[in-house]
Motif scaffolding. Structure first.
Motif: not given
Length: 127
Positions: A39-43
Motif C-alpha cells: 500500500i505504500n511506495g516505500e514497501d
C-alpha cells in the motif's frame, strides 16, 4: 506463492523461448501476487529491490534498472482480440502504448454491446 507458479505455468514454450523471458515472466507474476497488494511506495520499492537482489544473487543477469526502470514488464493472454479462450497464449506485452490502445478497444467493444456503458481511464499502475 502458488499463484506465482500458477501464472508462470500459463506460458507455453513458444511465448517463453529463453531464460530472459522466463525471468521477466517470474518477475511479472511475483509483482502481481505480492507487489500489487502493498500500500505504500516505500514497501513497493523495498519489494522491487529485493527481487532484483534475488535475481543478481542467482546470477540471472538482470539489474534493477533492467527489470523496473527501462521497461514495464507485463504478460497477458488478451493481446489478440477475437480469439477463443482456448486458443489464447499468455505472452509478454512488448509495447505498453499498444496495450492501452488495445484495452480501450476492449472497452469500446464492451460499451457497444452493453446497456451500461463504462467510462474508464487506463493508467499503467492499473493495467
Amino acid at each position: 506463492l502458488s499463484k506465482v507458479f500458477q501464472g508462470t505455468l500459463m506460458a507455453v514454450p513458444s511465448t517463453c523461448p529463453n531464460k530472459d523471458t522466463m525471468l521477466r515472466l517470474w518477475v511479472h507474476e511475483a509483482c502481481r501476487v505480492f507487489h500489487d497488494r502493498l500500500i505504500n511506495g516505500e514497501d513497493k520499492e523495498y519489494f522491487k529491490r529485493m527481487l532484483a537482489e534475488l535475481v543478481n544473487k542467482h546470477g540471472l543477469g538482470a539489474s534493477y534498472d533492467d527489470l523496473f526502470v527501462t521497461r514495464t514488464i507485463v504478460f497477458g493472454d488478451f493481446l489478440r482480440m477475437g480469439i477463443e479462450r482456448e486458443e489464447r497464449k499468455y505472452e509478454e506485452v512488448s509495447d505498453t502504448g499498444k496495450l492501452v490502445a488495445l484495452l480501450e478497444d476492449y472497452l469500446d467493444e464492451y460499451n457497444l454491446a452493453s446497456t451500461n456503458t463504462l467510462n474508464l481511464v487506463f493508467f499503467l499502475d492499473a493495467v
